[in-house]
Write a protein that holds these residues in place. Structure first.
Motif, short mmCIF file in Angstrom:
data_model
loop_
_atom_site.label_atom_id
_atom_site.label_comp_id
_atom_site.label_asym_id
_atom_site.label_seq_id
_atom_site.Cartn_x
_atom_site.Cartn_y
_atom_site.Cartn_z
N VAL A 81 -80.33 20.14 25.40
CA VAL A 81 -81.00 21.44 25.40
C VAL A 81 -82.39 21.38 26.02
CG1 VAL A 81 -81.99 21.21 23.10
CG2 VAL A 81 -81.42 23.46 23.96
N ASP A 82 -83.03 20.21 25.98
CA ASP A 82 -84.37 20.06 26.55
C ASP A 82 -84.33 19.61 28.00
OD1 ASP A 82 -85.65 20.57 24.02
OD2 ASP A 82 -84.95 18.61 23.41
N GLY A 83 -83.15 19.47 28.55
CA GLY A 83 -83.02 18.93 29.90
C GLY A 83 -82.51 17.50 29.81
N VAL A 84 -81.57 17.19 30.68
CA VAL A 84 -80.97 15.85 30.63
C VAL A 84 -82.04 14.82 30.98
CG1 VAL A 84 -79.22 14.36 31.64
CG2 VAL A 84 -78.74 16.77 31.29
N GLY A 85 -82.18 13.84 30.10
CA GLY A 85 -83.17 12.79 30.33
C GLY A 85 -84.58 13.20 29.94
N ARG A 86 -84.75 14.40 29.43
CA ARG A 86 -86.08 14.89 29.05
C ARG A 86 -86.20 14.93 27.53
NH1 ARG A 86 -89.26 14.27 32.82
NH2 ARG A 86 -90.67 15.82 31.94
N ARG A 108 -91.18 11.23 30.31
CA ARG A 108 -89.98 12.05 30.14
C ARG A 108 -90.24 13.31 29.33
NH1 ARG A 108 -86.74 6.75 28.55
NH2 ARG A 108 -85.64 6.32 30.48
N ASP A 109 -91.48 13.49 28.86
CA ASP A 109 -91.75 14.61 27.96
C ASP A 109 -92.08 15.88 28.73
OD1 ASP A 109 -91.40 13.13 25.63
OD2 ASP A 109 -93.41 12.30 25.80
N ASN A 110 -91.56 17.00 28.23
CA ASN A 110 -91.88 18.29 28.84
C ASN A 110 -93.23 18.81 28.36
OD1 ASN A 110 -89.50 18.52 30.34
ND2 ASN A 110 -88.37 19.29 28.56
N THR A 111 -93.73 18.28 27.27
CA THR A 111 -95.01 18.72 26.71
C THR A 111 -95.71 17.54 26.05
OG1 THR A 111 -96.05 20.19 25.12
CG2 THR A 111 -93.86 19.39 24.56
N GLY A 112 -97.01 17.68 25.88
CA GLY A 112 -97.74 16.64 25.16
C GLY A 112 -98.12 17.10 23.77
N SER A 117 -74.58 6.16 38.52
CA SER A 117 -74.74 7.51 37.96
C SER A 117 -75.34 8.46 38.99
CB SER A 117 -75.64 7.46 36.73
OG SER A 117 -76.94 7.02 37.06
N PHE A 118 -75.06 9.72 38.83
CA PHE A 118 -75.77 10.76 39.58
C PHE A 118 -75.87 12.01 38.74
CE2 PHE A 118 -71.41 11.87 40.85
CZ PHE A 118 -71.42 13.26 40.82
N LEU A 119 -76.88 12.79 39.02
CA LEU A 119 -77.13 14.06 38.32
C LEU A 119 -77.41 15.11 39.37
CD1 LEU A 119 -77.69 15.62 35.63
CD2 LEU A 119 -80.07 14.88 35.84
N ALA A 120 -76.59 16.15 39.40
CA ALA A 120 -76.74 17.15 40.45
C ALA A 120 -76.71 18.55 39.86
CB ALA A 120 -75.60 17.01 41.47
N GLU A 121 -77.50 19.42 40.46
CA GLU A 121 -77.45 20.84 40.11
C GLU A 121 -76.51 21.50 41.11
OE1 GLU A 121 -81.27 22.64 39.82
OE2 GLU A 121 -80.44 24.68 39.73
N VAL A 122 -75.43 22.08 40.61
CA VAL A 122 -74.37 22.57 41.50
C VAL A 122 -74.13 24.06 41.22
CG1 VAL A 122 -73.23 20.34 41.69
CG2 VAL A 122 -72.63 21.87 39.81
N PRO A 123 -73.58 24.77 42.21
CA PRO A 123 -73.29 26.18 41.98
C PRO A 123 -72.25 26.34 40.87
CG PRO A 123 -72.39 25.45 44.09
CD PRO A 123 -73.23 24.34 43.57
N ALA A 124 -72.42 27.38 40.06
CA ALA A 124 -71.53 27.58 38.92
C ALA A 124 -70.34 28.45 39.32
CB ALA A 124 -72.29 28.25 37.79
N ASP A 125 -69.28 28.30 38.56
CA ASP A 125 -68.09 29.15 38.64
C ASP A 125 -67.42 29.12 40.01
OD1 ASP A 125 -68.62 29.76 36.06
OD2 ASP A 125 -69.32 31.80 36.40
N GLU A 178 -84.74 10.97 36.91
CA GLU A 178 -85.27 11.82 37.97
C GLU A 178 -84.72 13.22 37.81
OE1 GLU A 178 -84.55 10.28 41.82
OE2 GLU A 178 -85.20 8.25 41.31
N PRO A 179 -85.39 14.21 38.41
CA PRO A 179 -84.84 15.56 38.35
C PRO A 179 -83.48 15.60 39.04
CG PRO A 179 -87.09 15.57 39.17
CD PRO A 179 -86.67 14.15 39.10
N PRO A 180 -82.62 16.52 38.64
CA PRO A 180 -81.30 16.59 39.29
C PRO A 180 -81.41 16.91 40.77
CG PRO A 180 -81.68 18.48 37.85
CD PRO A 180 -82.79 17.54 37.61
N VAL A 181 -80.48 16.33 41.54
CA VAL A 181 -80.40 16.64 42.97
C VAL A 181 -79.82 18.05 43.11
CG1 VAL A 181 -79.30 16.02 45.14
CG2 VAL A 181 -80.04 14.23 43.55
#
Lengths: 657, 491
Positions: free
Chosen positions: A466-471, A594-598, B411-419, B472-475
């Motif tokens: 819910v907080d973001g994957v890995g966050r 990895r934190d969204n807030t401090g 591993s990979f993490l991607a933001e993809v179009p839904a539906d 890292e943030p999702p691709v």
């Protein structure tokens, strides 16, 4: 003036005055709080965050109903007499298994929990969890004849015959050690460090060693794989001879050896806390298993107890028959006893490759090869014992106040020994059932108790989707002593326990529907009834000199050389007694990459000594590390001026809270 | 005033009595079933699949004990044809597929045991079929009703929908293959039939069973993925943890359909036929009373009758699978799809994690190199360093949407179009394709879809390790190639 004129005028004056006081008062309160705490954003703070707080009014401080819940069992070899420890009632009772009736009871103060029967000598040994002692009962008179102090919170005991005489090994769950006790004279000979929260003891196959199962994994770094241990103790020599790691495993509440084989069996929860919780199916978060420690070959194999689409959460007690052919394992959350065919397990192990053994725990289709049956039970089956001939199985249905008697030939229940009425009338008891019930989660994967054994912590960190994957990876916070310390969650977003445990919990973790409202109310009542964790230093006892010095440091407003400590950097500003929290959120420079807030909710400190690891993401393995490694800016209390001894003193004080 | 009272008060009383709690008890053993006139062959010019399955005159009836053709009440009164009845968990309402007239589309109808004409519950332009019910009362069905000629064509494929009692339909499945025969499992998931996407190893598209949550998230293979069955139909969860379904080797099996069941614990190892050959063809299977099944059979040998040429309802002992007892028969009709009219356990609910306001979802793969096919055509299939994300292009062809880097741990993490249907190709360092999944899966808006690997072993849990991709943030699909290249650890 007439009344009908006076009343409106008076009302107008009163409203105006109150309004002015309200507005002005609000400014005053805000300024006061800002000065006091150094915090700017105090939009929702009130006087009650600091004043008028009393632990005496909290639910956990009030007397609550006690139930005859079976904690420990011991069965005579012929299966005729069953001894049952009732920890909440401070009683041990003797029941006749044929008539299914309690025939005698005796008072054993201190929360009797674990039992060990020495039938030849006519003695029953009883660990008293809250009394920190081991009691001896004479079976003939059914009275207590002796007692000896052991470690903190002893929960299990087993008997051993050694070349040096009869010995007892006691698992002390809070002091993380085992006591070696001589029977005659009754005295503690020494203590050995176990793993974290030793919870069960059994003789090893050779009879001279003790097997100790530990409930929690050792403290690890945030990204490290946790592991609990099976501690092997040479009883006569009084030394630990092996610490067998159970990788990614914890919450072991039982252990047994297998006659005729060189095996130890330890039920466990296979945890996958490092994987983001994006789903719960397929054992994504955790699954139930059984560790087979083969002492002959020096291997440990973990096998699954779950099935692909059906889980049997919170494996707890275990009993193995004298022939070494079957094991019976209770599922405290699934309300079943799983019957394991050990011949099939042996056959599988003989033919399995090393790679297959290593990966077996993840194969959710494997258990149907060796699980013979699932015997349904009442709520929260825990301890389990077998008669000498293996034909009768007794299962402690802890939250039903009863013991289920099972015929192992037909694998069907033959009756129940009722110890009480089940306590359906008590909302706290109903709430505890909800807490322990895994059927509320998708496919019964886990219960609240799976992460909060006894309402406490599992010592692990989790990554919620819910907080973001890995966050926002978060340390598990204890529920003990949590009443009155809201808001909840590390980010302080949940204003009440009802919100914390309601729809949000269902969406994020249970992946089902929320608890129905009445059950949610019961659940909250149960959680609020949990007192703060036990500490090694009894609450209210006089402080030692070191603790006393630490207390002064905690409340210090200036350093020893006379420099003023800014109000915002004083310990007691945020961790204000009696709960040791102002229930406000602060940024104390602990934000990680990895934190969204401090900004994090200020945790209460009651029982803090028993809830490692520390900080919101569990990065501090010990209390020391909070300040020696993770407080470079002195914003989490001014500690840079402290000597090592002063820091030790501060920690000694914290451990008394 | 008095006159009005005379009119309204009894009416009100009658209405209240009728409503009460709205329940009417039916005798134990009451069945709801479909009857198809045996003499009637296919209707003239059948337009779609249900026209063939339920020709004109087909009806849904309530059969009360003593069970017999003369003791039935037609629930599909006023409809040209009807079939596929299901019973609501409270045992008070019947939902079925019905067709009002020869030119109208099939819709789902609702009938109360209290009586009255059936009311349409859906109004899908291209028809609706295969009703099921979610625990919150939402109706699940598949739509459109495919053509009789090609029930699985990509042009007219069915999808699964859910709809609240007075709401609009919500589409739940977005694959390139049709999705039919939804049923709701006790754990709250929707089990349905679809086609296994053709892979590099197999060009065929056999039928298989899949599950989704009630919001279309977490598409998961359930059973039959590697069995090459040409037909799977009417899956139903039994009381003992098994799922029963109809199966055939051929796509249009006619009467060469048999009943199978699969244990939820071991979906890929324990598929087995349920009945001996003598039981003949099976057209429907439903759980009956505990320990019993209700099956529509056309026995190969007489079962109390001689020369039976039509389907009748049999009660079968679940444990032995051998003892059968004729329960309902009407010689003038095929008697199918019998279900017990009784309350039953409500399935588990599910709160959705999907966010309807979003247009994308996340896809987390823990290790693309975790696969059951480590070698393909002599190539090491576990050496992937990039993944090509595929979408559907013109004429149903695959279209590359992006190539995204794979982390050192796979591993990979991607933001993809839904539906939208998504597929994947794993690529080695030279850019050669190793494994391929044609566009067939999807993510819902806001969903974080996760998978342990590519063609990963079924029924296995995971290693406990934090995937590097989450650091890292999702691709994002559509991210500039230069930015992607900078994130590629392989380059």
């Amino acid at each position: 003036m007439k009344a009908r004129t006076v009343i409106p005028v008076a009302a107008l004056v009163a409203v105006t005055t109150l309004g002015a006081l309200g507005v002005g008062g609000r400014f005053w309160v805000a300024n006061h709080l800002r000065r006091w705490s150094g915090k700017q954003d105090l939009a929702w703070a009130s006087c009650l965050h600091c004043h008028g707080v009393s632990t005496a009014r909290l639910a956990w401080a009030r007397e609550k109903p006690r139930h005859p819940a079976p904690a420990g069992l011991a069965l005579s070899f012929d299966g005729r007499r069953l001894y049952i420890a009732l920890d909440e009632m401070n009683e041990v009772v003797e029941a006749d298994t044929l008539s299914r009736r309690v025939i005698r009871s005796t008072r054993v103060p201190g929360g009797p929990t674990g039992l060990a029967l020495d039938a030849k000598a006519g003695r029953l040994f009883v660990t008293c969890r809250s009394g920190d002692r081991l009691a001896v009962l004479n079976l003939k008179s059914f009275t207590e004849t002796g007692s000896v102090s052991v470690g903190t919170a002893p929960v299990a005991v087993a008997c051993f015959t050694t070349r040096l005489g009869d010995r007892l090994v006691v698992a002390n769950s809070a002091s993380d050690d085992v006591s070696i006790v001589s029977v005659s004279p009754l005295q503690e000979l020494g203590r050995l460090g176990a793993g974290r929260e030793p919870f069960a003891v059994a003789p090893a196959p050779d009879g001279s060693h003790a097997l100790v199962a530990n409930r929690l994994a050792g403290i690890t770094r945030t990204d490290s794989v946790p592991a609990s241990e099976l501690t092997v103790v040479d009883v006569a020599a009084m030394r630990v001879v092996a610490r067998q790691p159970l990788v990614s495993a914890h919450l072991s509440e039982g252990v047994a050896s297998v006659p005729g084989r060189s095996w130890a069996l330890t039920p466990l929860v296979k945890v996958r806390n490092l994987v983001p919780i994006t789903q719960v199916a397929l054992g994504w978060v955790m699954s139930s298993g059984l560790a087979i420690s083969d002492f002959q070959h020096g291997t440990v194999t973990e096998l699954p107890l779950d099935e692909l689409n059906a889980c049997f959460a919170d494996p707890s007690g275990i009993a193995v028959d004298a022939a070494g052919r079957r094991a019976y394992i209770t599922s405290g959350g699934g309300n079943v006893v799983s019957v394991v065919d050990l011949d099939q397990v042996g056959h599988w192990l003989e033919h399995a490759t090393e790679a297959a053994r290593q990966q077996a725990i993840d194969d959710l289709q494997l258990s149907s090869d060796y699980v013979l049956a699932r015997i349904p039970t009442g709520p929260n089956p825990r301890q389990v014992v077998l008669s000498g001939n293996g034909r009768m199985l007794c299962v402690a249905e802890r939250l039903a106040d009863s013991v289920l008697v099972v015929d192992t030939t037909s694998l069907r229940p033959t009756g129940r020994i009722a110890l009480g009425d089940g306590g359906d009338w008590d909302p706290i008891r109903r709430g505890e059932r909800a807490f322990a019930r895994a059927s509320a989660t998708f496919q019964g994967q886990f219960s609240c108790r799976s992460c909060h054994p006894d309402g406490h912590v599992d010592g692990l960190t989790y990554d919620f989707d819910v907080d973001g994957v890995g966050r926002d990876i978060v340390d598990n916070r204890s529920l003990q002593g949590v009443a009155g310390t809201g808001p909840f969650k590390w980010n302080g977003k949940n204003p009440s326990l009802a919100v914390q445990c309601g729809p949000r919990f269902a969406r994020v973790l249970m992946r089902t529907e929320p608890f129905p409202k009445p059950e949610l109310a019961d659940l909250v009542a149960f959680i609020e009834s949990l007192p703060p964790s036990r500490t090694l230093h009894p609450r209210g006892a006089p402080l030692t000199p070191a603790q006393d010095r630490g207390q002064k440091i905690f409340f210090a407003t200036e350093t020893p050389d006379g420099k003023e400590i800014p109000r915002a950097h004083q310990c007691s500003t945020c961790h204000r007694p009696p709960l040791y929290t102002t229930r406000l959120s602060f940024d104390v420079a602990t934000r990680g990459p990895r934190d969204n807030t401090g900004t994090f909710d200020t945790p209460h400190l009651l029982g803090i000594g028993a809830s490692a690891p520390y900080l919101h993401d569990g990065r501090a393995a010990t209390l020391e590390e909070i300040w020696t490694l993770y407080n470079p800016e002195d914003r989490h209390g001014m500690t840079s001026y402290m000597t090592k001894h002063q820091l030790n003193d501060l920690i000694e004080f914290l451990k008394t809270l | 005033m008095n006159a009005l009272a005379c009119i309204f008060v009894p009416g009100l009383a009658a209405a209240l009595a009728g409503c009460g709690d709205g329940r009417r008890a039916v005798p134990a053993g009451t069945l709801v079933l479909t009857q198809i006139p045996w003499a009637s062959s296919a209707t003239h010019g059948p337009r779609d699949l249900l026209d063939v399955r339920y020709p004109a005159g087909s009806r849904v009836v309530l059969a009360r004990p003593p069970l017999g053709p003369d003791n039935v009440r037609v629930l599909s009164r006023g409809l040209l044809s009807a079939g596929s009845p299901i019973v609501s968990p409270d045992g008070q309402r019947i939902f079925f597929a019905g067709k009002a007239g020869s030119s109208s589309a099939w819709q789902i109808y609702e009938a109360h045991l209290n009586g009255g004409r059936p009311r349409p519950a859906t109004s899908m332009p291209d028809g609706a079929m295969d009703p099921a019910l979610l625990p919150d009362g939402d109706l699940v069905f598949s739509s459109p009703v495919p053509t009789a000629a090609d029930a699985w064509s990509s042009a007219h494929r069915s999808a699964i929908y859910a709809q609240s009692p007075r709401g609009t339909p919500r589409r739940l499945t977005f694959g390139t293959a049709g999705a039919t025969d939804p049923t709701v499992l006790a754990d709250g998931r929707i089990l349905f039939v679809s086609a296994q996407p053709a892979s590099m190893a197999s060009a065929a598209s056999p039928r298989a069973l899949f599950t989704v949550n009630n919001d279309g998230t977490e598409l998961t293979a359930y059973a039959g993925q590697h069995d090459g069955l040409g037909f799977i139909g009417r899956p139903r969860e039994l009381f003992d943890g098994y799922v029963a379904f109809l199966a055939s080797k051929t796509v249009s099996p006619g009467d060469s359909v048999w009943a199978e069941n699969v244990r939820a614990a071991r979906p890929f190892l324990s598929r087995e036929k349920m009945f001996p050959t003598a039981f003949g063809a099976c057209r429907s299977l439903e759980p009956g009373r505990p320990g019993e099944l209700l099956a529509a059979l056309k026995p190969n040998e007489p079962a109390g009758r001689v020369g039976q040429r039509h389907f009748a309802i049999f009660q079968i002992d679940r444990l032995s699978g051998m003892r059968r007892e004729l329960l309902f028969d009407d010689a003038e009709r095929d008697n199918l799809e019998a279900a017990l009219v009784a309350p039953r356990s409500r399935p588990m609910g599910h709160l959705s994690n999907a966010g309807p306001t979003r247009t994308t979802g996340l896809l987390l793969c823990l290790d693309v190199n975790r696969t059951t096919t480590p070698e393909i055509d002599g190539k090491n299939a576990t050496a992937a360093v990039r993944v090509r994300v595929l979408g559907v292009g013109d004429h149903e062809t695959s279209r590359a949407l992006a190539e995204i880097p794979v982390q050192a741990d796979g591993s990979f993490l991607a933001e993809v179009p839904a539906d939208v249907p998504l597929g994947f190709e794993t690529l080695d360092a030279r850019g050669q394709t190793l494994l391929r999944l044609p566009p067939s899966i999807w993510v819902r808006p806001g969903e974080t879809r996760s998978c342990p690997g590519c063609h990963a072993p079924h029924g296995r849990a995971l290693d406990n390790r934090r995937p590097l991709a989450v650091n890292e943030p999702p691709v994002r699909i559509g991210e500039p190639a230069k930015a992607l290249a900078q994130r590629d650890p392989a380059r």
